[in-house]
Design an enzyme around this catalytic site. Structure first.
Site, PDB file in Angstrom:
ATOM      1  N   HIS A  60       0.836  -1.203   0.000  1.00 44.58           N
ATOM      2  CA  HIS A  60       0.000   0.000   0.000  1.00 44.58           C
ATOM      3  C   HIS A  60       0.870   1.251   0.000  1.00 44.58           C
ATOM      4  CE1 HIS A  60       0.796  -0.691   4.276  1.00 44.58           C
ATOM      5  NE2 HIS A  60       0.360   0.528   4.562  1.00 44.58           N
ATOM      6  N   ASP A  64       6.031   3.907   5.011  1.00 46.54           N
ATOM      7  CA  ASP A  64       6.882   2.857   5.578  1.00 46.54           C
ATOM      8  C   ASP A  64       6.834   1.567   4.762  1.00 46.54           C
ATOM      9  OD1 ASP A  64       4.207   2.795   6.518  1.00 46.54           O
ATOM     10  OD2 ASP A  64       4.752   1.478   8.183  1.00 46.54           O
ATOM     11  N   HIS A  65       6.081   1.579   3.667  1.00 42.74           N
ATOM     12  CA  HIS A  65       6.023   0.417   2.785  1.00 42.74           C
ATOM     13  C   HIS A  65       6.465   0.739   1.353  1.00 42.74           C
ATOM     14  CE1 HIS A  65       3.814  -2.142   5.697  1.00 42.74           C
ATOM     15  NE2 HIS A  65       3.496  -0.937   6.170  1.00 42.74           N
ATOM     16  N   HIS A 141      -7.421  -1.859   6.207  1.00 41.60           N
ATOM     17  CA  HIS A 141      -6.542  -0.837   6.757  1.00 41.60           C
ATOM     18  C   HIS A 141      -7.191   0.530   6.532  1.00 41.60           C
ATOM     19  CE1 HIS A 141      -2.923   0.681   8.417  1.00 41.60           C
ATOM     20  NE2 HIS A 141      -2.375   1.104   7.295  1.00 41.60           N
ATOM     21  N   ASP A 212      -0.481  -3.914   6.139  1.00 42.56           N
ATOM     22  CA  ASP A 212      -1.044  -3.622   7.444  1.00 42.56           C
ATOM     23  C   ASP A 212      -2.530  -3.965   7.410  1.00 42.56           C
ATOM     24  OD1 ASP A 212       1.439  -2.415   7.349  1.00 42.56           O
ATOM     25  OD2 ASP A 212       0.750  -0.508   8.150  1.00 42.56           O
ATOM     26  N   HIS A 270       6.080  -5.501  11.990  1.00 44.45           N
ATOM     27  CA  HIS A 270       5.460  -4.183  11.897  1.00 44.45           C
ATOM     28  C   HIS A 270       5.232  -3.608  13.297  1.00 44.45           C
ATOM     29  CE1 HIS A 270       2.585  -1.004  10.595  1.00 44.45           C
ATOM     30  NE2 HIS A 270       3.357  -1.013   9.516  1.00 44.45           N
TER      31      HIS A 270
END
Length: 303
Positions: A60, A64-65, A141, A212, A270
């Site tokens: 996504h 942080d991804h 999410h 997430d 995570h």
């Protein structure tokens, strides 16, 4: 099949963890799952060549991804990568990739293909190559997000050398036998069934990556029986309400999903930056699902 952890933190880098990134290796071929900040550097330190990555799977558009994508894709062009690259991701990340191409990559020697996966339904076999098949799974999410169910292709049957010697099977027929075909003599004669000349191959292995997301109860049937499950575990139970507010899971909730899905092993990750010590997360998970592990940067897991 192996999983190498490059980053297992959340939100931002900390003294203990880097944002999400890991490498899935199948039959010597490497795939990057998520590309948080610092992913390129972690790949280099771990000994991977960015020119050899087969595909990228980005869950996504939260930084942080995916904040590792600009440097990674730009470096691939700078070092002269020529192998085509496929990225499977959401529509939002696809827009981000187009921006990177327009503003950071003047000329690319490699062909980049972006496959947009729906974030509201399972998409079967959205990616497939000779070694791996990947389904995307809808996550729950705060933004559109997808997980990945990765299965290596079924291994071919194993030749029984005593049987093939007995029947004097030529070497040119071995590949067809591994693919499950019967032996048909070129000059006529008895057709020898495959089962008399081969033995079953090793079962196909599987890995599911879910980050997430709120606890993935809606995916229990899709991931049932996978050998290895990565399910985000951002918080401990005392922050269960916070996890729900921000679209995340606790370690115990991840373990409950793993138990319900009857998976082989559970990887936690995570982590919130509040956890210098992961023992609380691990103990809460192992109370429910004993075969749980807290990931750390540099860990290598055999599937």
């Amino acid at each position: 099949m192996q999983v190498k952890i490059l980053g297992c933190g959340s939100a931002r880098p900390t003294r203990h963890h880097l944002p999400s990134a890991q490498v899935l290796t199948v039959a010597g071929h490497h795939y990057l799952i998520d590309a948080g900040e610092g992913a390129q550097h972690s790949l280099i330190l771990a000994g991977y060549k960015i020119t050899q990555l087969e595909a990228l799977f980005i869950s996504h558009a939260h930084g942080d991804h995916c904040f590792g994508l600009p440097g990674l894709l730009t470096s691939m062009a700078h070092v002269g990568r020529t192998k085509p690259l496929t990225i499977v991701t959401t529509a939002e990340v696809a827009d981000y990739i187009r921006y990177i191409e327009e503003h950071h990559i003047e000329e690319s020697p490699y062909e980049l293909s972006v496959v947009i996966a729906p974030s509201d339904e399972v998409s079967q076999a959205i990616y497939s190559d000779p070694w791996l098949q990947v389904d995307t799974l809808p996550l729950r999410h705060r933004t559109s997000a997808i997980g990945f169910l990765c299965r290596e292709h079924c291994m071919p049957r194993r030749i029984d050398p005593m049987a093939t010697d007995f029947y004097q099977i030529p070497h040119t027929a071995m590949h067809a036998l591994q693919m499950g075909l019967d032996y048909v003599p070129s000059g006529g004669g008895r057709i020898i069934p495959n089962r008399e000349l081969t033995k079953p191959g090793r079962p196909s292995r599987s890995y599911a990556y879910l980050s997430d997301t709120l606890p993935a109860w809606h995916l229990v049937e899709q991931i049932r029986g996978v050998d290895l499950l990565y399910h985000e575990s951002t918080y401990s139970e005392e922050f269960r309400d916070r996890a729900e507010t921000y679209g995340h899971s606790t370690a115990r909730q991840a373990a409950e999903v793993a138990r319900a899905a009857e998976v082989g092993q559970l990887l936690l990750g995570h982590y919130s930056g509040r956890y210098d010590d992961l023992s609380k997360l691990l103990s809460e998970a192992q109370e429910v699902f004993p075969n749980s592990f807290t990931t750390q940067e540099g860990d290598l897991y055999e599937v």
